[in-house]
Write an enzyme that holds these catalytic residues in place. Structure first.
Site, mmCIF file in Angstrom:
data_model
loop_
_atom_site.group_PDB
_atom_site.id
_atom_site.type_symbol
_atom_site.label_atom_id
_atom_site.label_comp_id
_atom_site.label_asym_id
_atom_site.label_seq_id
_atom_site.Cartn_x
_atom_site.Cartn_y
_atom_site.Cartn_z
ATOM 1 N N GLU A 1 41.813 41.752 40.693
ATOM 2 C CA GLU A 1 40.519 41.297 41.194
ATOM 3 C C GLU A 1 40.478 41.390 42.708
ATOM 4 O O GLU A 1 41.371 40.894 43.402
ATOM 5 C CB GLU A 1 40.223 39.864 40.751
ATOM 6 N N ASP B 1 41.878 32.840 28.891
ATOM 7 C CA ASP B 1 42.487 32.387 30.134
ATOM 8 C C ASP B 1 43.366 31.158 29.945
ATOM 9 O O ASP B 1 42.996 30.227 29.213
ATOM 10 C CB ASP B 1 41.402 32.039 31.153
ATOM 11 N N GLU C 1 47.126 33.710 35.701
ATOM 12 C CA GLU C 1 47.000 34.096 37.108
ATOM 13 C C GLU C 1 48.329 33.940 37.819
ATOM 14 O O GLU C 1 49.021 32.927 37.646
ATOM 15 C CB GLU C 1 45.940 33.237 37.808
ATOM 16 N N LYS D 1 45.777 35.273 29.291
ATOM 17 C CA LYS D 1 45.741 35.773 30.672
ATOM 18 C C LYS D 1 46.190 34.673 31.620
ATOM 19 O O LYS D 1 45.650 33.556 31.581
ATOM 20 C CB LYS D 1 44.346 36.255 31.058
ATOM 21 N N ASP E 1 38.027 31.461 32.480
ATOM 22 C CA ASP E 1 37.758 30.149 33.067
ATOM 23 C C ASP E 1 36.576 30.214 34.034
ATOM 24 O O ASP E 1 36.170 29.196 34.584
ATOM 25 C CB ASP E 1 39.004 29.538 33.714
ATOM 26 N N SER E 2 36.002 31.405 34.182
ATOM 27 C CA SER E 2 34.722 31.557 34.881
ATOM 28 C C SER E 2 33.650 30.707 34.219
ATOM 29 O O SER E 2 32.607 30.423 34.827
ATOM 30 C CB SER E 2 34.289 33.025 34.885
#
Length: 263
Positions: free
Chosen positions: A180, A83, A113, A111, A44-45
């Site tokens: 991270e 993501d 978070e 992925k 999602d970057s």
């Protein structure tokens, strides 16, 4: 042969490092996978490096689905990790719906978070054939809760909780973890405390794998460069394939990240 979650687990078991890079389109997916990089992260970057937002929060499930499908078309055998965007795993039903769309678009792993509280979600996804990577430490979707992009795990209690959460997620069936902006010593301890692969970014060279954003590797990002970034294009004379191969080699021989890239 295509890289699978089993491939990365074998790397962990045998003490071999593996490499990961982000990609958001077919062309870079082809370049990255052809260079021997083991996994591609459709992160999602893209909200910042592709869409121009100041955070990842505006990225939607449809955005990730679209870019995952693009990457899948150009991929030459790398594992594709996609993501789950902001609040798309807030409930189990939402997590299942998002994962369905991402896997059907071509993802091999989703992925998410979070931390130990994701154990139930991980368990249900595992039962339904969806491999998971849990993103811990500095989770960019929580930037407002953190009050900015801050290193996580500096306090001993926080570090201890992070390790306990990692072990709980492994027990629930998580296939890998991503750390991270976690201090090197904490990252090292956590990597040793679990049997599943751990990917680092701003974490520790002792992590089993490393990931960077492709634009950072190629030195084409705007604004301030993060501490954990290295421009591999600088020594590649403008050759994109050579820069990607240099990153892959540096991760696998342990020369990246170096001390200056860690906290």
């Amino acid at each position: 042969m295509s890289v699978t979650v089993r491939t990365l687990q074998q790397c962990k078991n045998e003490g071999r490092k593996f490499s990961v890079l982000t990609a958001y389109d077919a062309t870079f997916a082809h370049q990255i996978s052809s260079a021997g990089v083991d996994a591609i992260l459709v992160g999602d970057s893209l909200g910042m490096v592709v869409q121009g937002h100041d955070s990842t929060l505006p990225v939607t499930v449809d955005d990730i689905v679209y870019h995952t499908a693009c990457v899948a078309r150009g991929n030459q055998g790398a594992l594709i990790i996609a993501d789950v965007p902001f609040l798309a795993a807030a409930t189990l039903d939402r997590a299942l719906d998002c994962s369905l769309k991402l896997m059907q678009a071509g993802a091999n792993v989703v992925k998410i978070e979070g931390a130990g509280w994701l154990a139930d979600t991980v368990q249900v996804l595992k039962r339904n054939g969806v491999p998971t990577c849990v993103h811990m430490g500095l989770t960019p979707q929580s930037v407002n809760a953190f009050g900015g992009y801050r290193v996580q795990g500096r306090e001993q209690s926080q570090a201890d909780q992070m390790i306990a959460d990692a072990q709980a997620l492994e027990a629930a069936g998580a296939d890998m973890l991503l750390l991270e902006c976690v201090p090197r010593e904490v990252s090292k301890q956590l990597t040793a405390a679990v049997g599943i692969p751990v990917i680092g970014i701003g974490a520790a060279p002792e992590c089993d794998g490393q990931v960077l954003v492709i634009q950072d590797v190629l030195g084409i990002t705007a604004g301030k460069t993060a501490r954990f970034v290295k421009n591999f294009m600088a020594a590649a004379n403008g050759d994109i394939a050579a820069a990607i191969k240099a990153y892959d080699s540096a991760v696998k021989d342990g020369s990246f990240p170096a001390a200056e890239h860690c906290f």
